[in-house]
Design a protein around this motif. Structure first.
Motif, PDB file in Angstrom:
ATOM      1  N   GLU A  39      87.479  56.064  61.408  1.00 58.17           N
ATOM      2  CA  GLU A  39      86.728  57.315  61.532  1.00 58.17           C
ATOM      3  C   GLU A  39      86.229  57.765  60.163  1.00 58.17           C
ATOM      4  OE1 GLU A  39      88.507  60.091  64.705  1.00 58.17           O
ATOM      5  OE2 GLU A  39      90.179  58.824  64.049  1.00 58.17           O
ATOM      6  N   LEU A  40      86.905  57.312  59.108  1.00 54.76           N
ATOM      7  CA  LEU A  40      86.498  57.586  57.730  1.00 54.76           C
ATOM      8  C   LEU A  40      86.362  56.272  56.985  1.00 54.76           C
ATOM      9  CD1 LEU A  40      88.816  60.505  56.480  1.00 54.76           C
ATOM     10  CD2 LEU A  40      86.431  60.653  57.176  1.00 54.76           C
ATOM     11  N   SER A  41      85.369  56.208  56.113  1.00 55.37           N
ATOM     12  CA  SER A  41      85.231  55.051  55.225  1.00 55.37           C
ATOM     13  C   SER A  41      86.155  55.252  54.024  1.00 55.37           C
ATOM     14  CB  SER A  41      83.783  54.938  54.756  1.00 55.37           C
ATOM     15  OG  SER A  41      83.460  56.022  53.895  1.00 55.37           O
ATOM     16  N   GLY A  42      86.291  54.222  53.231  1.00 54.49           N
ATOM     17  CA  GLY A  42      87.076  54.351  52.010  1.00 54.49           C
ATOM     18  C   GLY A  42      86.504  55.414  51.091  1.00 54.49           C
ATOM     19  N   TYR A  43      85.184  55.436  50.988  1.00 53.30           N
ATOM     20  CA  TYR A  43      84.524  56.441  50.157  1.00 53.30           C
ATOM     21  C   TYR A  43      84.815  57.854  50.685  1.00 53.30           C
ATOM     22  CZ  TYR A  43      80.818  59.203  48.037  1.00 53.30           C
ATOM     23  OH  TYR A  43      80.126  60.175  47.371  1.00 53.30           O
ATOM     24  N   GLU A  44      84.726  58.036  51.978  1.00 59.21           N
ATOM     25  CA  GLU A  44      85.001  59.357  52.559  1.00 59.21           C
ATOM     26  C   GLU A  44      86.457  59.760  52.365  1.00 59.21           C
ATOM     27  OE1 GLU A  44      81.719  59.456  56.153  1.00 59.21           O
ATOM     28  OE2 GLU A  44      83.553  58.275  56.434  1.00 59.21           O
ATOM     29  N   LEU A  45      87.370  58.807  52.462  1.00 59.01           N
ATOM     30  CA  LEU A  45      88.788  59.101  52.224  1.00 59.01           C
ATOM     31  C   LEU A  45      88.992  59.527  50.776  1.00 59.01           C
ATOM     32  CD1 LEU A  45      91.696  59.229  53.203  1.00 59.01           C
ATOM     33  CD2 LEU A  45      91.891  56.767  52.734  1.00 59.01           C
ATOM     34  N   ARG A  46      88.313  58.854  49.857  1.00 61.45           N
ATOM     35  CA  ARG A  46      88.385  59.260  48.456  1.00 61.45           C
ATOM     36  C   ARG A  46      87.916  60.693  48.274  1.00 61.45           C
ATOM     37  NH1 ARG A  46      84.825  55.326  45.346  1.00 61.45           N
ATOM     38  NH2 ARG A  46      84.858  57.068  43.896  1.00 61.45           N
ATOM     39  N   LEU A  47      86.802  61.053  48.914  1.00 60.75           N
ATOM     40  CA  LEU A  47      86.294  62.423  48.822  1.00 60.75           C
ATOM     41  C   LEU A  47      87.294  63.418  49.403  1.00 60.75           C
ATOM     42  CD1 LEU A  47      82.541  62.040  49.861  1.00 60.75           C
ATOM     43  CD2 LEU A  47      83.462  62.404  47.563  1.00 60.75           C
ATOM     44  N   LEU A  48      87.828  63.092  50.568  1.00 56.47           N
ATOM     45  CA  LEU A  48      88.783  63.977  51.241  1.00 56.47           C
ATOM     46  C   LEU A  48      89.994  64.259  50.363  1.00 56.47           C
ATOM     47  CD1 LEU A  48      89.587  65.387  53.983  1.00 56.47           C
ATOM     48  CD2 LEU A  48      90.834  63.278  54.480  1.00 56.47           C
ATOM     49  N   LEU A  49      90.477  63.222  49.694  1.00 58.40           N
ATOM     50  CA  LEU A  49      91.694  63.369  48.900  1.00 58.40           C
ATOM     51  C   LEU A  49      91.440  63.707  47.435  1.00 58.40           C
ATOM     52  CD1 LEU A  49      93.766  60.425  50.419  1.00 58.40           C
ATOM     53  CD2 LEU A  49      93.795  62.844  51.047  1.00 58.40           C
ATOM     54  N   GLY A  50      90.149  63.844  47.067  1.00 60.24           N
ATOM     55  CA  GLY A  50      89.823  64.225  45.701  1.00 60.24           C
ATOM     56  C   GLY A  50      90.073  63.135  44.679  1.00 60.24           C
ATOM     57  N   MET A  51      89.953  61.886  45.094  1.00 63.93           N
ATOM     58  CA  MET A  51      90.167  60.766  44.179  1.00 63.93           C
ATOM     59  C   MET A  51      88.846  60.421  43.496  1.00 63.93           C
ATOM     60  SD  MET A  51      92.605  58.390  46.479  1.00 63.93           S
ATOM     61  CE  MET A  51      94.229  58.949  46.950  1.00 63.93           C
ATOM     62  N   THR A  52      88.924  60.024  42.232  1.00 59.80           N
ATOM     63  CA  THR A  52      87.714  59.768  41.467  1.00 59.80           C
ATOM     64  C   THR A  52      87.344  58.297  41.356  1.00 59.80           C
ATOM     65  OG1 THR A  52      88.995  59.780  39.427  1.00 59.80           O
ATOM     66  CG2 THR A  52      87.986  61.871  40.107  1.00 59.80           C
ATOM     67  N   SER A  53      88.230  57.411  41.761  1.00 60.46           N
ATOM     68  CA  SER A  53      87.913  55.991  41.631  1.00 60.46           C
ATOM     69  C   SER A  53      88.457  55.194  42.805  1.00 60.46           C
ATOM     70  CB  SER A  53      88.496  55.420  40.336  1.00 60.46           C
ATOM     71  OG  SER A  53      89.903  55.307  40.449  1.00 60.46           O
ATOM     72  N   ARG A  54      87.868  54.033  43.002  1.00 57.23           N
ATOM     73  CA  ARG A  54      88.349  53.154  44.056  1.00 57.23           C
ATOM     74  C   ARG A  54      89.701  52.562  43.679  1.00 57.23           C
ATOM     75  NH1 ARG A  54      84.016  49.589  46.650  1.00 57.23           N
ATOM     76  NH2 ARG A  54      84.678  47.804  45.463  1.00 57.23           N
ATOM     77  N   ILE A  55      89.960  52.431  42.402  1.00 57.96           N
ATOM     78  CA  ILE A  55      91.263  51.935  41.953  1.00 57.96           C
ATOM     79  C   ILE A  55      92.362  52.892  42.388  1.00 57.96           C
ATOM     80  CG2 ILE A  55      92.671  51.442  39.904  1.00 57.96           C
ATOM     81  CD1 ILE A  55      90.053  50.430  38.588  1.00 57.96           C
ATOM     82  N   GLU A  56      92.089  54.182  42.257  1.00 58.21           N
ATOM     83  CA  GLU A  56      93.050  55.205  42.693  1.00 58.21           C
ATOM     84  C   GLU A  56      93.265  55.114  44.203  1.00 58.21           C
ATOM     85  OE1 GLU A  56      93.734  60.022  42.125  1.00 58.21           O
ATOM     86  OE2 GLU A  56      91.842  59.130  41.520  1.00 58.21           O
ATOM     87  N   LEU A  57      92.174  54.908  44.945  1.00 57.15           N
ATOM     88  CA  LEU A  57      92.286  54.757  46.397  1.00 57.15           C
ATOM     89  C   LEU A  57      93.065  53.496  46.746  1.00 57.15           C
ATOM     90  CD1 LEU A  57      91.583  55.618  49.296  1.00 57.15           C
ATOM     91  CD2 LEU A  57      89.474  54.292  49.059  1.00 57.15           C
ATOM     92  N   ASP A  58      92.783  52.383  46.059  1.00 53.84           N
ATOM     93  CA  ASP A  58      93.510  51.135  46.302  1.00 53.84           C
ATOM     94  C   ASP A  58      95.014  51.346  46.136  1.00 53.84           C
ATOM     95  OD1 ASP A  58      91.142  49.784  46.736  1.00 53.84           O
ATOM     96  OD2 ASP A  58      91.115  48.825  44.764  1.00 53.84           O
ATOM     97  N   ALA A  59      95.394  52.026  45.066  1.00 56.32           N
ATOM     98  CA  ALA A  59      96.814  52.277  44.799  1.00 56.32           C
ATOM     99  C   ALA A  59      97.431  53.146  45.895  1.00 56.32           C
ATOM    100  CB  ALA A  59      96.990  52.936  43.431  1.00 56.32           C
ATOM    101  N   PHE A  60      96.703  54.184  46.316  1.00 57.04           N
ATOM    102  CA  PHE A  60      97.181  55.074  47.377  1.00 57.04           C
ATOM    103  C   PHE A  60      97.394  54.291  48.677  1.00 57.04           C
ATOM    104  CE2 PHE A  60      96.060  57.768  51.023  1.00 57.04           C
ATOM    105  CZ  PHE A  60      97.048  58.746  50.932  1.00 57.04           C
ATOM    106  N   LEU A  61      96.389  53.471  49.052  1.00 56.26           N
ATOM    107  CA  LEU A  61      96.500  52.708  50.294  1.00 56.26           C
ATOM    108  C   LEU A  61      97.632  51.687  50.210  1.00 56.26           C
ATOM    109  CD1 LEU A  61      92.715  52.188  51.081  1.00 56.26           C
ATOM    110  CD2 LEU A  61      94.313  53.717  52.262  1.00 56.26           C
ATOM    111  N   LYS A  62      97.761  51.032  49.073  1.00 60.27           N
ATOM    112  CA  LYS A  62      98.838  50.048  48.899  1.00 60.27           C
ATOM    113  C   LYS A  62     100.201  50.717  49.039  1.00 60.27           C
ATOM    114  CE  LYS A  62     100.567  46.545  45.743  1.00 60.27           C
ATOM    115  NZ  LYS A  62     100.408  45.884  44.451  1.00 60.27           N
ATOM    116  N   LYS A  63     100.347  51.886  48.428  1.00 59.83           N
ATOM    117  CA  LYS A  63     101.610  52.639  48.511  1.00 59.83           C
ATOM    118  C   LYS A  63     101.982  52.943  49.962  1.00 59.83           C
ATOM    119  CE  LYS A  63     103.465  57.155  47.240  1.00 59.83           C
ATOM    120  NZ  LYS A  63     103.152  58.433  46.602  1.00 59.83           N
ATOM    121  N   HIS A  64     100.955  53.131  50.811  1.00 64.60           N
ATOM    122  CA  HIS A  64     101.187  53.465  52.215  1.00 64.60           C
ATOM    123  C   HIS A  64     101.045  52.263  53.151  1.00 64.60           C
ATOM    124  CE1 HIS A  64     100.571  57.439  50.425  1.00 64.60           C
ATOM    125  NE2 HIS A  64     101.413  57.831  51.346  1.00 64.60           N
ATOM    126  N   GLY A  65     100.951  51.061  52.572  1.00 63.21           N
ATOM    127  CA  GLY A  65     100.891  49.849  53.371  1.00 63.21           C
ATOM    128  C   GLY A  65      99.619  49.691  54.189  1.00 63.21           C
TER     129      GLY A  65
END
Length: 93
Positions: free
Chosen positions: A39-65
């Protein structure tokens, strides 16, 4: 947009989180589920969570499996960012 959610005290205690941590925790859980269900793209998830980079999103997703999935919107945004950065680093003539 702001959303208010009522959580029974017994559930709040069971979560083991401070009251000020609950809103962010719920936002992350909702975002992860929306991402998993596409329902959300990676970019949209980054916006929702206030993340500034895809690296930050990668780390967040990895942490949550959760594995990062890219779509056309993500690639288009990355391409535009790349063009912008290239223009910024090229000296003006």
């Amino acid at each position: 947009m702001e959303v208010t959610v009522q959580i029974p005290d017994t559930i709040h205690q069971r979560l083991g989180k401070a009251s000020d941590e609950i809103p962010r925790w719920l936002l992350e859980k909702a975002g992860l589920e929306a991402y998993r269900s596409r329902e959300l793209s990676g970019y949209e998830l980054r916006l929702l969570l206030g993340m500034t980079s895809r690296i930050e999103l990668d780390a967040f997703l990895k942490k949550h499996g959760v594995y990062l999935e890219h779509n056309d919107e993500d690639f288009a945004h990355d391409a535009e960012t790349s063009r912008y950065l290239k223009r910024q680093s090229t000296p003006s003539e």
